[in-house]
Design a protein around this motif. Sequence first.
Motif, PDB file in Angstrom:
ATOM      1  N   ARG A  97       0.845  -1.203   0.000  1.00 43.77           N
ATOM      2  CA  ARG A  97       0.000   0.000   0.000  1.00 43.77           C
ATOM      3  C   ARG A  97       0.876   1.247   0.000  1.00 43.77           C
ATOM      4  O   ARG A  97       0.626   2.190  -0.729  1.00 43.77           O
ATOM      5  N   ALA A  98       1.939   1.231   0.815  1.00 45.56           N
ATOM      6  CA  ALA A  98       2.854   2.374   0.866  1.00 45.56           C
ATOM      7  C   ALA A  98       3.543   2.569  -0.479  1.00 45.56           C
ATOM      8  O   ALA A  98       3.701   3.707  -0.946  1.00 45.56           O
ATOM      9  N   GLU A  99       3.920   1.477  -1.123  1.00 49.58           N
ATOM     10  CA  GLU A  99       4.561   1.578  -2.438  1.00 49.58           C
ATOM     11  C   GLU A  99       3.583   2.122  -3.476  1.00 49.58           C
ATOM     12  O   GLU A  99       3.934   2.989  -4.291  1.00 49.58           O
ATOM     13  N   LEU A 100       2.358   1.646  -3.462  1.00 53.96           N
ATOM     14  CA  LEU A 100       1.344   2.143  -4.389  1.00 53.96           C
ATOM     15  C   LEU A 100       1.056   3.622  -4.134  1.00 53.96           C
ATOM     16  O   LEU A 100       0.917   4.403  -5.082  1.00 53.96           O
ATOM     17  N   ASP A 101       1.008   4.006  -2.870  1.00 55.85           N
ATOM     18  CA  ASP A 101       0.806   5.418  -2.538  1.00 55.85           C
ATOM     19  C   ASP A 101       1.942   6.274  -3.091  1.00 55.85           C
ATOM     20  O   ASP A 101       1.711   7.383  -3.580  1.00 55.85           O
ATOM     21  N   GLU A 102       3.174   5.758  -3.027  1.00 56.12           N
ATOM     22  CA  GLU A 102       4.313   6.500  -3.581  1.00 56.12           C
ATOM     23  C   GLU A 102       4.179   6.647  -5.092  1.00 56.12           C
ATOM     24  O   GLU A 102       4.412   7.718  -5.643  1.00 56.12           O
ATOM     25  N   PHE A 103       3.790   5.586  -5.769  1.00 55.13           N
ATOM     26  CA  PHE A 103       3.563   5.667  -7.217  1.00 55.13           C
ATOM     27  C   PHE A 103       2.527   6.748  -7.516  1.00 55.13           C
ATOM     28  O   PHE A 103       2.698   7.547  -8.443  1.00 55.13           O
ATOM     29  N   THR A 104       1.465   6.776  -6.726  1.00 55.95           N
ATOM     30  CA  THR A 104       0.401   7.759  -6.947  1.00 55.95           C
ATOM     31  C   THR A 104       0.909   9.178  -6.732  1.00 55.95           C
ATOM     32  O   THR A 104       0.680  10.061  -7.576  1.00 55.95           O
ATOM     33  N   ARG A 105       1.591   9.405  -5.614  1.00 55.01           N
ATOM     34  CA  ARG A 105       2.114  10.751  -5.325  1.00 55.01           C
ATOM     35  C   ARG A 105       3.100  11.210  -6.408  1.00 55.01           C
ATOM     36  O   ARG A 105       3.031  12.349  -6.879  1.00 55.01           O
ATOM     37  N   MET A 106       4.008  10.329  -6.778  1.00 57.41           N
ATOM     38  CA  MET A 106       5.014  10.706  -7.768  1.00 57.41           C
ATOM     39  C   MET A 106       4.382  10.882  -9.153  1.00 57.41           C
ATOM     40  O   MET A 106       4.828  11.715  -9.934  1.00 57.41           O
ATOM     41  N   GLY A 107       3.345  10.121  -9.436  1.00 54.85           N
ATOM     42  CA  GLY A 107       2.621  10.305 -10.697  1.00 54.85           C
ATOM     43  C   GLY A 107       1.974  11.677 -10.756  1.00 54.85           C
ATOM     44  O   GLY A 107       2.050  12.376 -11.776  1.00 54.85           O
ATOM     45  N   HIS A 108       1.356  12.091  -9.649  1.00 53.99           N
ATOM     46  CA  HIS A 108       0.757  13.432  -9.591  1.00 53.99           C
ATOM     47  C   HIS A 108       1.843  14.507  -9.726  1.00 53.99           C
ATOM     48  O   HIS A 108       1.651  15.508 -10.424  1.00 53.99           O
ATOM     49  N   PHE A 109       2.964  14.292  -9.050  1.00 51.58           N
ATOM     50  CA  PHE A 109       4.074  15.245  -9.135  1.00 51.58           C
ATOM     51  C   PHE A 109       4.545  15.402 -10.582  1.00 51.58           C
ATOM     52  O   PHE A 109       4.688  16.520 -11.079  1.00 51.58           O
ATOM     53  N   MET A 110       4.774  14.282 -11.262  1.00 51.21           N
ATOM     54  CA  MET A 110       5.260  14.368 -12.644  1.00 51.21           C
ATOM     55  C   MET A 110       4.211  14.978 -13.564  1.00 51.21           C
ATOM     56  O   MET A 110       4.563  15.691 -14.502  1.00 51.21           O
ATOM     57  N   ASN A 111       2.941  14.746 -13.294  1.00 54.63           N
ATOM     58  CA  ASN A 111       1.902  15.385 -14.106  1.00 54.63           C
ATOM     59  C   ASN A 111       1.974  16.902 -13.966  1.00 54.63           C
ATOM     60  O   ASN A 111       1.813  17.632 -14.954  1.00 54.63           O
ATOM     61  N   ARG A 112       2.242  17.383 -12.769  1.00 49.86           N
ATOM     62  CA  ARG A 112       2.369  18.838 -12.555  1.00 49.86           C
ATOM     63  C   ARG A 112       3.612  19.379 -13.248  1.00 49.86           C
ATOM     64  O   ARG A 112       3.585  20.464 -13.846  1.00 49.86           O
ATOM     65  N   VAL A 113       4.710  18.641 -13.165  1.00 53.40           N
ATOM     66  CA  VAL A 113       5.949  19.065 -13.835  1.00 53.40           C
ATOM     67  C   VAL A 113       5.719  19.114 -15.345  1.00 53.40           C
ATOM     68  O   VAL A 113       6.124  20.076 -16.016  1.00 53.40           O
ATOM     69  N   LYS A 114       5.061  18.101 -15.883  1.00 60.19           N
ATOM     70  CA  LYS A 114       4.769  18.075 -17.329  1.00 60.19           C
ATOM     71  C   LYS A 114       3.859  19.235 -17.726  1.00 60.19           C
ATOM     72  O   LYS A 114       4.055  19.851 -18.782  1.00 60.19           O
ATOM     73  N   LEU A 115       2.873  19.543 -16.903  1.00 56.94           N
ATOM     74  CA  LEU A 115       1.982  20.670 -17.191  1.00 56.94           C
ATOM     75  C   LEU A 115       2.766  21.971 -17.245  1.00 56.94           C
ATOM     76  O   LEU A 115       2.582  22.782 -18.160  1.00 56.94           O
ATOM     77  N   GLN A 116       3.656  22.172 -16.291  1.00 56.88           N
ATOM     78  CA  GLN A 116       4.470  23.381 -16.285  1.00 56.88           C
ATOM     79  C   GLN A 116       5.359  23.453 -17.531  1.00 56.88           C
ATOM     80  O   GLN A 116       5.544  24.534 -18.110  1.00 56.88           O
ATOM     81  N   ALA A 117       5.887  22.311 -17.949  1.00 51.69           N
ATOM     82  CA  ALA A 117       6.712  22.284 -19.160  1.00 51.69           C
ATOM     83  C   ALA A 117       5.878  22.653 -20.380  1.00 51.69           C
ATOM     84  O   ALA A 117       6.327  23.413 -21.246  1.00 51.69           O
ATOM     85  N   ARG A 118       4.659  22.132 -20.456  1.00 50.72           N
ATOM     86  CA  ARG A 118       3.775  22.469 -21.584  1.00 50.72           C
ATOM     87  C   ARG A 118       3.433  23.949 -21.600  1.00 50.72           C
ATOM     88  O   ARG A 118       3.412  24.596 -22.648  1.00 50.72           O
ATOM     89  N   ILE A 119       3.153  24.511 -20.442  1.00 47.24           N
ATOM     90  CA  ILE A 119       2.824  25.935 -20.342  1.00 47.24           C
ATOM     91  C   ILE A 119       4.019  26.771 -20.794  1.00 47.24           C
ATOM     92  O   ILE A 119       3.870  27.736 -21.551  1.00 47.24           O
ATOM     93  N   LYS A 120       5.193  26.380 -20.349  1.00 45.68           N
ATOM     94  CA  LYS A 120       6.405  27.114 -20.716  1.00 45.68           C
ATOM     95  C   LYS A 120       6.635  27.047 -22.228  1.00 45.68           C
ATOM     96  O   LYS A 120       6.966  28.055 -22.866  1.00 45.68           O
ATOM     97  N   LEU A 121       6.468  25.862 -22.804  1.00 44.96           N
ATOM     98  CA  LEU A 121       6.641  25.718 -24.257  1.00 44.96           C
ATOM     99  C   LEU A 121       5.603  26.526 -25.020  1.00 44.96           C
ATOM    100  O   LEU A 121       5.918  27.144 -26.053  1.00 44.96           O
ATOM    101  N   ALA A 122       4.369  26.539 -24.535  1.00 46.21           N
ATOM    102  CA  ALA A 122       3.312  27.305 -25.206  1.00 46.21           C
ATOM    103  C   ALA A 122       3.628  28.796 -25.180  1.00 46.21           C
ATOM    104  O   ALA A 122       3.323  29.510 -26.141  1.00 46.21           O
ATOM    105  N   GLY A 123       4.254  29.263 -24.136  1.00 46.09           N
ATOM    106  CA  GLY A 123       4.623  30.666 -24.035  1.00 46.09           C
ATOM    107  C   GLY A 123       5.761  31.043 -24.953  1.00 46.09           C
ATOM    108  O   GLY A 123       5.960  32.215 -25.281  1.00 46.09           O
ATOM    109  N   GLN A 124       6.527  30.055 -25.403  1.00 47.87           N
ATOM    110  CA  GLN A 124       7.656  30.305 -26.308  1.00 47.87           C
ATOM    111  C   GLN A 124       7.229  30.337 -27.756  1.00 47.87           C
ATOM    112  O   GLN A 124       7.972  30.744 -28.628  1.00 47.87           O
ATOM    113  N   ALA A 125       6.016  29.866 -28.022  1.00 48.79           N
ATOM    114  CA  ALA A 125       5.551  29.768 -29.415  1.00 48.79           C
ATOM    115  C   ALA A 125       5.203  31.112 -29.998  1.00 48.79           C
ATOM    116  O   ALA A 125       4.929  32.065 -29.387  1.00 48.79           O
TER     117      ALA A 125
END
Length: 76
Positions: A48-76
């Motif tokens: 359960r703890a391992e699955l929770d870590e996967f979930t937390r880190m998945g949410h974290f990477m989704n936020r990082v990816k969103l920020q990267a997309r926003i940054k790229l869109a601003g460069q266009a």
Amino acid sequence: MIRVISEFLGSAPTLDEIIAFKLPEVEEERALELLARSRNGELSPEDRAELDEFTRMGHFMNRVKLQARIKLAGQA
């Protein structure tokens, strides 16, 4: 999972590389295994703890990816 993500981010990836990031296949398979076992009520407290870590880190990477997309869109 934290190790995988920290090594990836520590490699100074480009915005495009961040957006394209996927877990290594072995990590992805482990997450899917834990999800299946969770649905069947077969998780130990450690699993359960391992699955929770996967979930937390998945949410974290989704936020990082969103920020990267926003940054790229601003460069266009």
